[in-house]
Enzyme design. Structure first.
Site: not given
Length: 270
Positions: A103, A43
């Protein structure tokens, strides 16, 4: 203390640009009552999330902080997983996180190579819990055979247009939490007639109805994104919205199915 359990509604912090916004948004969220903040290496906002944790008028011990590493496009270099975990902690400015996720089970991911690094981080106190994200039931079973640390959570997309019955059942059967990202289907849920009918009945917003439907499932939490103080407060207030059996039946009857996060590297596309 919030860090002893996973708050049912947290703040998702993904954005494709303007990463710095999360410094102010996370601080505002914490100040209005959020105690669960979710971010990720990819991110590119962990530094700003960490700054918000330090500037908000909330004790760090009261905030459940989660991040993710091992993304599908991380280069397969030596020690990349331990280095990535340390990088997350450094950018956040913390010695430990409350939950560390794998992730994606793609790219460099190999359960026998990657998961031991997560076990080591758990044993070293760099994370208080280990999680997985975007896995299929078969990949979850494979990971459970390798992980020494207890699996605390699995994070994946879930909302009334993507109910994820099999994944939720897996979480319930194995006693870990399911964390729903994109719980509003990137806004698509707001225009669904069944959701709007329930919202009108309860004098609530469609977003609150979608979140309340998620929380009606055992073991499920949600991490909606929001930027304005008004929407942050509205989403958090969904915890108090009680849907009845007719509401649940109507929402469950929605026959539209839509996945809003659907990259080629998602294991459901293999």
């Amino acid at each position: 203390m919030a860090r002893d359990s996973l708050p049912s509604i947290g703040l998702g912090t993904y954005s494709e640009d303007d990463r710095e916004q999360w410094r102010d948004t996370v601080e505002t969220a914490l100040n209005v009552g959020y105690r669960h903040v979710d971010t990720a290496q990819v991110y590119e906002n962990e530094r700003y999330v960490g700054e918000a944790l330090r500037s908000a008028s909330v004790d760090r011990e009261d905030v459940f902080l989660s991040t993710k590493t091992v993304h599908h496009d991380v280069p397969p270099e030596p020690a990349v997983v331990p280095d990535a975990i340390d990088g997350c902690l450094e950018r956040l400015g913390v010695e430990t996180v409350d939950l560390l996720y794998v992730h994606w089970p793609s790219g460099i991911y190999d359960h026998e190579a990657v998961l031991p690094a997560y076990d080591e981080a758990y044993q070293a106190g760099k994370t208080r819990r280990v999680g997985l994200s975007n896995f299929t039931p078969d990949l979850l079973d494979e990971a459970l055979e390798v992980l020494d640390a207890p699996l605390f959570a699995h994070q994946a997309e879930m909302h009334p247009l993507l109910p994820q019955e099999e994944l939720v059942a897996h979480a319930q059967d194995h006693d870990y939490r399911f964390v729903a990202y994109s719980p509003l289907a990137n806004g698509e849920i707001l225009d669904v007639p069944e959701i709007q009918r329930v919202a009108e009945k309860h004098d609530a917003t469609p977003a609150q109805v979608s979140l309340a439907w998620l929380l009606d499932h055992d073991n499920v939490a949600a991490i909606p994104k929001a930027s304005s103080r008004e929407h942050l407060e509205q989403n958090l207030a969904a915890r108090a919205l009680e849907l009845d059996d007719d509401d649940i039946e109507l929402i469950d009857s929605i026959d539209r199915r839509q996945r809003v996060i659907d990259p080629d590297h998602g294991p459901w596309n293999w």
